[in-house]
Scaffold this active site. Structure first.
Site, PDB file in Angstrom:
ATOM      1  N   ASP A  32      57.669  66.477  39.046  1.00  0.00           N
ATOM      2  CA  ASP A  32      57.898  67.895  39.292  1.00  0.00           C
ATOM      3  C   ASP A  32      59.351  68.134  39.686  1.00  0.00           C
ATOM      4  OD1 ASP A  32      55.258  68.071  38.817  1.00  0.00           O
ATOM      5  OD2 ASP A  32      54.667  68.702  40.845  1.00  0.00           O
ATOM      6  N   GLU A  34      62.021  66.433  38.832  1.00  0.00           N
ATOM      7  CA  GLU A  34      62.916  66.364  37.668  1.00  0.00           C
ATOM      8  C   GLU A  34      62.791  67.632  36.819  1.00  0.00           C
ATOM      9  OE1 GLU A  34      63.168  61.694  36.526  1.00  0.00           O
ATOM     10  OE2 GLU A  34      61.211  62.658  36.465  1.00  0.00           O
ATOM     11  N   ASP A  36      61.916  70.612  37.892  1.00  0.00           N
ATOM     12  CA  ASP A  36      62.609  71.692  38.610  1.00  0.00           C
ATOM     13  C   ASP A  36      64.111  71.626  38.394  1.00  0.00           C
ATOM     14  OD1 ASP A  36      60.437  71.825  41.562  1.00  0.00           O
ATOM     15  OD2 ASP A  36      60.270  72.681  39.549  1.00  0.00           O
ATOM     16  N   SER A  78      54.850  83.790  38.576  1.00  0.00           N
ATOM     17  CA  SER A  78      55.122  82.548  39.299  1.00  0.00           C
ATOM     18  C   SER A  78      55.969  82.921  40.523  1.00  0.00           C
ATOM     19  CB  SER A  78      55.779  81.522  38.384  1.00  0.00           C
ATOM     20  OG  SER A  78      57.128  81.782  38.256  1.00  0.00           O
ATOM     21  N   LEU A  79      56.457  81.943  41.234  1.00  0.00           N
ATOM     22  CA  LEU A  79      57.185  82.249  42.469  1.00  0.00           C
ATOM     23  C   LEU A  79      58.589  81.672  42.429  1.00  0.00           C
ATOM     24  CD1 LEU A  79      54.376  81.312  45.005  1.00  0.00           C
ATOM     25  CD2 LEU A  79      55.326  83.596  44.727  1.00  0.00           C
ATOM     26  N   LYS A 114      50.924  76.125  49.970  1.00  0.00           N
ATOM     27  CA  LYS A 114      50.985  76.250  48.505  1.00  0.00           C
ATOM     28  C   LYS A 114      50.141  75.122  47.916  1.00  0.00           C
ATOM     29  CE  LYS A 114      54.183  77.013  44.710  1.00  0.00           C
ATOM     30  NZ  LYS A 114      53.704  76.041  43.764  1.00  0.00           N
ATOM     31  N   LYS A 304      59.492  74.949  49.255  1.00  0.00           N
ATOM     32  CA  LYS A 304      58.954  73.664  48.793  1.00  0.00           C
ATOM     33  C   LYS A 304      59.164  72.556  49.819  1.00  0.00           C
ATOM     34  CE  LYS A 304      57.678  74.256  44.393  1.00  0.00           C
ATOM     35  NZ  LYS A 304      57.993  73.320  43.418  1.00  0.00           N
ATOM     36  N   CYS A 398      43.887  32.096  42.569  1.00  0.00           N
ATOM     37  CA  CYS A 398      44.233  32.587  43.898  1.00  0.00           C
ATOM     38  C   CYS A 398      45.348  31.663  44.412  1.00  0.00           C
ATOM     39  CB  CYS A 398      42.995  32.489  44.796  1.00  0.00           C
ATOM     40  SG  CYS A 398      43.331  32.847  46.532  1.00  0.00           S
ATOM     41  N   CYS A 428      39.276  29.309  51.762  1.00  0.00           N
ATOM     42  CA  CYS A 428      40.549  29.846  51.259  1.00  0.00           C
ATOM     43  C   CYS A 428      41.366  30.259  52.477  1.00  0.00           C
ATOM     44  CB  CYS A 428      40.309  31.050  50.354  1.00  0.00           C
ATOM     45  SG  CYS A 428      41.802  32.018  50.047  1.00  0.00           S
TER      46      CYS A 428
HETATM   47  S1  IVH Z   1      50.527  83.726  45.257  1.00  0.00           S
HETATM   48  C1  IVH Z   1      52.771  86.395  42.677  1.00  0.00           C
HETATM   49  N1  IVH Z   1      49.565  82.016  46.955  1.00  0.00           N
HETATM   50  O1  IVH Z   1      51.816  78.664  43.126  1.00  0.00           O
HETATM   51  C2  IVH Z   1      52.099  85.523  43.602  1.00  0.00           C
HETATM   52  N2  IVH Z   1      50.265  81.221  44.837  1.00  0.00           N
HETATM   53  O2  IVH Z   1      54.498  78.759  41.788  1.00  0.00           O
HETATM   54  C3  IVH Z   1      51.826  84.211  43.032  1.00  0.00           C
HETATM   55  N3  IVH Z   1      49.917  78.830  44.516  1.00  0.00           N
HETATM   56  O3  IVH Z   1      51.007  80.337  40.172  1.00  0.00           O
HETATM   57  C4  IVH Z   1      50.635  83.610  43.544  1.00  0.00           C
HETATM   58  N4  IVH Z   1      49.033  78.420  46.467  1.00  0.00           N
HETATM   59  O4  IVH Z   1      49.297  78.677  41.136  1.00  0.00           O
HETATM   60  C5  IVH Z   1      50.072  82.187  45.733  1.00  0.00           C
HETATM   61  N5  IVH Z   1      48.667  80.607  48.557  1.00  0.00           N
HETATM   62  C6  IVH Z   1      49.182  80.793  47.344  1.00  0.00           C
HETATM   63  C7  IVH Z   1      49.334  79.732  46.424  1.00  0.00           C
HETATM   64  C8  IVH Z   1      49.888  79.992  45.185  1.00  0.00           C
HETATM   65  C9  IVH Z   1      49.399  77.902  45.309  1.00  0.00           C
HETATM   66  C10 IVH Z   1      50.433  78.553  43.162  1.00  0.00           C
HETATM   67  C11 IVH Z   1      49.906  79.489  42.110  1.00  0.00           C
HETATM   68  C12 IVH Z   1      51.118  80.115  41.527  1.00  0.00           C
HETATM   69  C13 IVH Z   1      52.168  79.115  41.850  1.00  0.00           C
HETATM   70  C14 IVH Z   1      53.530  79.731  41.866  1.00  0.00           C
END
Ligand code: IVH
Length: 672
Positions: A32, A34, A36, A78-79, A114, A304, A398, A428
């Site tokens: 992950d 790499e 990113d 996504s975030l 997360k 992260k 062994c 042994c």
């Molecule tokens: S909120 C717009 N809450 O993280 C808000 N996401 O990198 C997006 N994820 O696609 C979702 N735990 O698969 C939210 N408590 C949490 C989360 C969460 C894991 C994942 C989810 C999302 C990804 C974003």
């Protein structure tokens, strides 16, 4: 840095390939971290060259052709990522600017772990689950309703009276770390296992995998029913969804930093993978005001955790022999920092694993350290493999010289992946030494000041070979050894003396017979009651009949009976154990039917002033309680000793609303 359009295109192609491996075939080729890194470089390039927007506009990956495509009512975003407190400060600053807030004005956030799983969206009509979608490319998801229906955590019908007529709930499908252990041969990590299982064409295959679900969001069109994210999480609970118990309200950057550190500590102890913290603005009106960027909301961010993976070189593969004869290959690697811990050994599990991953001496490998568990080799970086390497030949013998065996497992009907020394006890020397380490361990004789390193040391000096040697140590010689003196010797004498008195349960466990762990030892002790009766197993004329009786006992199966038979059919073992019995005072098993902890479970953390942990444990059991090794909802009491309790255990207990007993209260309860 990407310096040319050519380079950009090359990297973009690579990213698409990695996406394909990840989303379509569930077989990621890079870590992950790499991924990113490449994505970050591409985004930087796109920022400077605004005509290119492939990555900026991309969310996830196209839906698989296996399922029909359905457009999400609202895009599944996504975030954005933060990697440091500075980044988080930047996040605060940006949103305050956007909302025209003063720098000192507070903004309440909700911090949620997360979950490293697969997101899914559930549509409810009149409280009935009518459709379930995967995220797909964010815009279109795969219709996987039947698959999602197999997950017990997902309610199919909601009876909560305030549940809106039309409601979309989003959350994360994941697999527990323990459950993953059972299927890990087929997948690279729990996340891929969840993804792969969830997107099985035949939903019955999904049902066979213990998937779980945490709910955490809804679509903006449903915001009118709630004021805040925290209130929404409460609503989810009332509606019978599982929400993460570690979610917190965060009032300022100080709390944010503390929560980050706390969670990072807790991380390894959780039964699911988390890779960071998601921060969401609590006030839903503010969320609405902040709105979304093209593929991520402005009102949320993912902070992260540092990835606990690293690359290093294997210099050698060493074979370690366990107390029950299992040969474990261990990679000796160039020391490397993995998530803050220096690693120079990593387990390769067994022969099959080495073959499957084609791991060779000289290879550059990805090492993973998941919390407290032994670091492991995840995969080989084949691009770094030299031309002259050879496949690793697992030794057929062994180190003691015995030819090894692979057993046939009657239950799984498969040949075991583990290679074993066929010795059954003390012939042994490698196994014998490990059996001694088990004997002195905390849950067995629990000899203070006599750790594994001391066993190695005394063993090398030929001071101990068999268990009874522990009680006939040559202290004159020990006093002369480096690191030992009058005082430490006297302490050792005292703790060895103390260890001589023990229960039948501990004794049976301490012998270290294969398949006889603490639970089985307890069952056997409750059956035999006294060492005299247990010794019937030592007599060739009586053992058969005794073993036949054991079949009736709840909890003892063929595997255990066979293990006892093998162990006690060996003359040397009988002599070794008889000699040990001579050194000990083994108390009878007492059947406590009631006490202050009858039908209750307890766990301990921290040290007590008046008693050892083991004694506390024994006391709890003698009062009818069951002592657990980890905190879960099943736990009734966490007993917290005054000396250095583990904070995250205490916190976790609080989170799970487990009753906490202080050391003072513990002593009062036991009237000691
Ligand atoms: S909120 C717009 N809450 O993280 C808000 N996401 O990198 C997006 N994820 O696609 C979702 N735990 O698969 C939210 N408590 C949490 C989360 C969460 C894991 C994942 C989810 C999302 C990804 C974003």
């Amino acid at each position: 840095m990407i310096s040319s359009i050519d380079d950009y295109k090359k990297k973009l192609k690579l990213l698409n390939q990695y996406d394909h491996n990840y989303y379509e075939t569930d077989s990621p080729k890079i870590t992950d971290g790499e991924y990113d890194e490449i994505k970050k470089k591409l985004l930087e390039f796109e920022k400077k060259n605004s005509q290119y927007k492939f990555v900026s506009n991309k969310v996830g990956f196209a839906p698989s052709k296996k399922f029909s495509k359905v457009k999400h009512t609202e895009k599944m975003l996504s975030l954005g990522n933060a990697f440091s407190i500075e980044d988080m400060n930047g996040f605060y600053k940006k949103i305050k600017n956007y909302l025209n807030y003063e720098a000192g004005q507070d903004i309440i956030l909700v911090a949620e772990p997360k979950i490293d799983g697969i997101s899914a969206s559930l549509l409810y009509q009149n409280g009935i689950l009518v459709q379930g979608l995967s995220r797909g490319d964010g815009e279109y998801g795969e219709e996987i309703t039947e698959n999602l229906m197999t997950i017990p955590d997902i309610p199919k019908k909601i009876i909560y009276k305030n549940f809106p007529k039309l409601m979309e709930i989003r959350g994360e499908v994941y697999i527990g770390k323990k459950d993953f252990k059972n299927i890990e041969n087929n997948f690279a990590n729990p996340r891929n296992a969840a993804g792969g299982s969830l997107r099985q064409k035949d939903f019955k295959k999904t049902a066979a995998i213990p998937l779980k679900f945490f709910a955490y969001s809804t679509i903006q069109s449903n915001y009118s029913h709630f004021q805040s994210q925290y209130e929404f999480l409460e609503f989810l609970k009332y509606s019978n969804f599982k929400t993460n118990p570690l979610s917190r309200i965060i009032k300022n950057i100080k709390e944010l930093e503390k929560n980050y550190n706390d969670l990072e500590q807790l991380r390894s102890g959780l039964d699911y993978d988390i890779d960071g913290i998601v921060y969401k603005i609590n006030d839903l009106n503010l969320q609405k005001r902040l709105g979304n960027l093209s593929n991520s909301p402005r009102w949320a961010i993912a902070h992260k955790f540092s990835a606990e993976k690293a690359f290093t070189k294997i210099n050698d593969i060493e074979i370690q022999v366990g107390r029950t004869g299992a040969l474990t290959p261990v990679a000796k690697v160039d020391p490397i920092n993995v998530g803050g811990v220096m690693v120079s050994n990593a387990t390769l599990h067994n022969e099959d694993e080495i073959i499957r991953k084609d791991i060779r001496i000289g290879d550059t490998v990805c090492i993973q350290r998941a919390g407290d568990v032994i670091p492991q080799v995840v995969y080989v970086d084949l691009s770094k493999r030299g031309r002259k390497t050879e496949a690793y030949n697992f030794p057929a013998k062994c180190p003691c010289g015995n030819d090894t065996i692979k057993e046939y497992n009657e239950i799984s009907k498969k040949i075991d992946a583990v290679r074993r020394c066929p010795d059954v006890g003390y012939e042994c020397s490698y196994m014998a030494k490990e059996k001694l380490k088990h004997l002195i361990s905390k849950d067995a004789l629990n000899i203070d000041g006599f750790g594994k390193k001391v066993v190695d040391n005394f063993w090398n000096l030929k001071l101990i070979k068999v268990p009874s040697d522990i009680f006939k140590l040559d202290y004159k010689a020990i006093k002369e050894l480096e690191g030992w003196g009058e005082l430490s010797c006297n302490n050792l004498i005292k703790s060895i003396e103390k260890s001589k008195t023990l229960s039948l349960t501990k004794f049976i466990y301490a012998i270290g017979i294969r398949h006889i762990g603490q639970e089985n030892a307890k069952i056997l002790a409750s059956y035999f009651k006294s060492i005299t009766k247990f010794k019937k197993l030592f007599a060739p004329s009586l053992i058969k009949a005794e073993l036949n009786n054991l079949i009736e006992i709840d909890g003892i199966g063929e595997t255990q009976i066979k293990a006892l038979e093998i162990f006690f059919s060996n003359k040397k073992n009988i002599k070794v154990i008889n000699d040990l019995v001579e050194c000990l005072q083994i108390s009878n098993f007492e059947n406590i039917t009631s006490g202050i902890f009858t039908n209750k479970t307890l766990m301990f953390t921290g040290g007590f002033s008046k008693m050892s942990r083991s004694e506390a444990k024994t006391l709890a059991e003698s009062q009818g309680g069951k002592v657990l090794g980890s905190i879960s909802k099943k736990l009734n009491y966490l007993v917290v000793g005054d000396s250095k309790p583990t904070n995250n255990k205490v916190q976790k207990a609080k989170d799970l609303q487990v009753e906490i007993i202080s050391e003072k209260k513990w002593h009062e309860l036991l009237k000691r």
